[in-house]
Design a protein around this motif. Structure first.
Motif, mmCIF file in Angstrom:
data_model
loop_
_atom_site.group_PDB
_atom_site.id
_atom_site.type_symbol
_atom_site.label_atom_id
_atom_site.label_comp_id
_atom_site.label_asym_id
_atom_site.label_seq_id
_atom_site.Cartn_x
_atom_site.Cartn_y
_atom_site.Cartn_z
ATOM 1 N N MET A 1 0.835 -1.199 0.000
ATOM 2 C CA MET A 1 0.000 0.000 0.000
ATOM 3 C C MET A 1 0.870 1.248 0.000
ATOM 4 O O MET A 1 2.034 1.224 0.401
ATOM 5 C CB MET A 1 -0.948 0.024 1.202
ATOM 6 N N HIS A 2 0.295 2.359 -0.444
ATOM 7 C CA HIS A 2 1.031 3.621 -0.456
ATOM 8 C C HIS A 2 1.231 4.093 0.979
ATOM 9 O O HIS A 2 0.270 4.248 1.738
ATOM 10 C CB HIS A 2 0.268 4.678 -1.260
ATOM 11 N N SER A 3 2.485 4.347 1.353
ATOM 12 C CA SER A 3 2.813 4.653 2.748
ATOM 13 C C SER A 3 2.164 5.943 3.242
ATOM 14 O O SER A 3 1.902 6.092 4.431
ATOM 15 C CB SER A 3 4.331 4.755 2.917
ATOM 16 N N ARG A 4 1.878 6.889 2.346
ATOM 17 C CA ARG A 4 1.311 8.159 2.774
ATOM 18 C C ARG A 4 -0.208 8.106 2.918
ATOM 19 O O ARG A 4 -0.840 9.115 3.232
ATOM 20 C CB ARG A 4 1.699 9.269 1.789
ATOM 21 N N LEU A 5 -0.801 6.949 2.694
ATOM 22 C CA LEU A 5 -2.247 6.818 2.844
ATOM 23 C C LEU A 5 -2.627 6.153 4.166
ATOM 24 O O LEU A 5 -3.745 5.679 4.333
ATOM 25 C CB LEU A 5 -2.843 6.035 1.665
ATOM 26 N N SER A 6 -1.691 6.140 5.123
ATOM 27 C CA SER A 6 -1.955 5.531 6.424
ATOM 28 C C SER A 6 -3.166 6.144 7.116
ATOM 29 O O SER A 6 -3.916 5.442 7.803
ATOM 30 C CB SER A 6 -0.719 5.692 7.321
ATOM 31 N N ASP A 7 -3.353 7.442 6.954
ATOM 32 C CA ASP A 7 -4.480 8.111 7.612
ATOM 33 C C ASP A 7 -5.778 8.015 6.819
ATOM 34 O O ASP A 7 -6.809 8.552 7.240
ATOM 35 C CB ASP A 7 -4.143 9.589 7.850
ATOM 36 N N TYR A 8 -5.724 7.324 5.684
ATOM 37 C CA TYR A 8 -6.900 7.183 4.821
ATOM 38 C C TYR A 8 -7.013 5.721 4.378
ATOM 39 O O TYR A 8 -6.814 5.385 3.206
ATOM 40 C CB TYR A 8 -6.785 8.114 3.605
ATOM 41 N N PRO A 9 -7.315 4.829 5.341
ATOM 42 C CA PRO A 9 -7.240 3.385 5.085
ATOM 43 C C PRO A 9 -8.113 2.888 3.939
ATOM 44 O O PRO A 9 -7.699 1.988 3.200
ATOM 45 C CB PRO A 9 -7.686 2.770 6.419
ATOM 46 N N PHE A 10 -9.321 3.445 3.796
ATOM 47 C CA PHE A 10 -10.182 2.968 2.704
ATOM 48 C C PHE A 10 -9.497 3.195 1.358
ATOM 49 O O PHE A 10 -9.464 2.300 0.502
ATOM 50 C CB PHE A 10 -11.532 3.684 2.731
ATOM 51 N N LEU A 11 -8.954 4.388 1.175
ATOM 52 C CA LEU A 11 -8.269 4.698 -0.079
ATOM 53 C C LEU A 11 -7.026 3.824 -0.246
ATOM 54 O O LEU A 11 -6.720 3.365 -1.357
ATOM 55 C CB LEU A 11 -7.881 6.175 -0.114
ATOM 56 N N ALA A 12 -6.307 3.583 0.848
ATOM 57 C CA ALA A 12 -5.127 2.717 0.790
ATOM 58 C C ALA A 12 -5.517 1.316 0.342
ATOM 59 O O ALA A 12 -4.871 0.722 -0.531
ATOM 60 C CB ALA A 12 -4.447 2.663 2.153
#
Length: 463
Positions: free
Chosen positions: A146-157
């Motif tokens: 998963m994209h590491s910068r999407l940690s705060d947006y799990p659905f999008l990750a």
């Protein structure tokens, strides 16, 4: 997120007094924990104790075992960090290290497509005892982080990592059979993050009609790491229907590209540039739809030699990797590529000085014969998927971008286009030097020696 064990060990190695280390760890704890000071002190003291014990592990062994223990626990140091080496940044540094990792991965059991191809998908031949290769016996394998910068947006990750994993199965000519999930959440992460991540995964799985069959859920670092960071990945398994591997590309092939609206990278860029409305453009499955349409037309697929997705380092990086495997070159018209980038996405990229040729667009690249190229365009465009010719394959193993201003020979940059503010700061200091590559190579060679040492030990002990 704070790696308390890493902090403790680093401070110990610097000779910092125990009491100062404990105070530092308590300060870290207070960012996330609301425990009383006496409890935090006990936790910090326990971490310090464990760190000391693990650092001294080699000195505790008996003399006749010490060499073996040192070999087992020691790490082949390159003295080059991930950031300095550009690893994970989809550029020259990344390609160099992954080439060495691929070599380290080689075993006596040979897959149909190995990591040496630097392809995003591997393959095994279940019919390995037969001289004839049956496509129905080729199983495709894929692992996508998963994209590491999407940690705060799990659905999008979850959504984008799943779509990316399936995409890599499709571009190799395979039908996805299974999705497997690996997720790691730090100690202070809300459990709701797990559900949100899984919901994004399941959303794609349902629409794509691919079952989720297995998974693993762990805390990052157990009790040694605090914070709420989420990371993980998706594994996908597929069955090959057509052979679209890079090694099949031929001189003179036409290169087609479908429209691209991006995935995890574009989503991250939108979030951290203050344009969240752009994210909605990325929530589509047109890529998967395009592949399915092609698979339903065997006469067209017979003229397709390879497919790829525009991800790793953008078109600059992908063409470099493809060229490495096929030993052929390409002439590309950037203005044709630009016309296939979603207008909203392109506007965002340009407003933030992000090179659209050096960032993941999640578009489909198709390498086909000249005869079948018009049929591909007609099929996809008649089904609402914008597609056009962007270049052709050449015998000279170079990537040339052709524009009204002339021709430019392309090599990957040290990192992909800087698509967030922090990347634009960090990327000003490139460290891709020959000296660094020598250090990295030495670490790789030490790892090879370690592997061979323990292979010999295991074989001896099994006799």
């Amino acid at each position: 997120m704070a790696d308390l064990e890493g902090i403790a060990k680093k401070l110990l190695q610097k000779g910092i007094a125990d009491e100062k280390i404990i105070h530092n760890l308590i300060d870290q704890y207070k960012i996330y924990k609301s425990f009383p000071d006496n409890v935090l002190r006990k936790m910090a003291a326990a971490i310090l104790k464990e760190s000391k014990i693990s650092l001294s592990a080699t000195s505790q062994s008996e003399l006749n075992q010490k060499i073996v223990i040192n070999k087992l626990l020691g790490i082949p140091q390159a003295d080059i960090t991930m950031g300095q080496g550009g690893v994970g940044c989809r550029g020259q540094g990344d390609f160099y290290v992954h080439d060495l990792l691929a070599k380290l991965s080689q075993t006596s059991v040979k897959p149909h497509i190995s990591p040496l191809s630097l392809d995003d998908t591997g393959a095994i031949d279940l019919n390995f005892n037969s001289s004839a290769i049956s496509k129905s016996k080729i199983i495709l394998t894929k692992m996508e982080g998963m994209h590491s910068r999407l940690s705060d947006y799990p659905f999008l990750a979850g959504f984008h990592v799943t779509r990316a994993a399936l995409r890599d199965i499709y571009v190799k000519g395979g039908n996805p059979l299974s999705i497997m999930v690996d997720v790691h959440l730090a100690d202070d992460g809300d459990i709701g993050k797990l559900f949100d991540f899984q919901a994004g995964i399941a959303c794609v799985a349902e629409v794509a009609k691919v079952p989720i069959t297995a998974g693993s859920t762990l805390r990052i670092g157990g009790d040694m790491v605090i914070g709420d960071r989420l990371t993980g990945g998706i594994a996908a398994i597929g069955q090959m229907e057509y052979s679209f591997f890079r090694k099949n590309i031929q001189n003179g092939d036409i290169i087609l590209m479908t429209e691209g609206a991006g995935g995890g990278t574009i989503t991250t860029s939108a979030l951290y540039s203050g344009q969240p409305e752009v994210i909605l453009k990325t929530l589509n499955l047109k890529f998967l739809k395009a592949c399915k349409l092609l698979f339903q037309n065997p006469s067209i697929c017979s003229g397709i030699h390879s497919m790829a997705d525009v991800t790793n380092g953008g078109l600059r990086g992908d063409l470099y990797e493809i060229n490495n495997e096929s030993q052929l070159g390409a002439r590309i018209r950037p203005e044709f590529v630009k016309s296939l980038v979603d207008p909203k996405i392109l506007e965002m990229l340009e407003s933030n000085n992000i090179d659209f040729l050096g960032v993941s667009l999640d578009a489909l690249l198709i390498f086909s014969s000249a005869e079948v190229a018009p049929k591909i365009i007609d099929l996809l465009q008649s089904n609402g998927i914008k597609t056009s010719i962007v270049g052709e394959v050449t015998p000279n193993p170079e990537i040339i971008f052709v524009s009204p201003d002339g021709e430019e020979k392309i090599i990957p940059r040290f990192r992909e286009s800087a698509y967030t503010p922090i990347k634009q700061v960090v990327d000003k200091d490139s460290m891709n030097s020959a000296k660094n590559e020598i250090r990295i190579l030495q670490a790789y060679q030490k790892a090879q020696e370690k592997r061979k040492y323990f292979e010999t030990m295991l074989k001896h002990n099994s006799n």
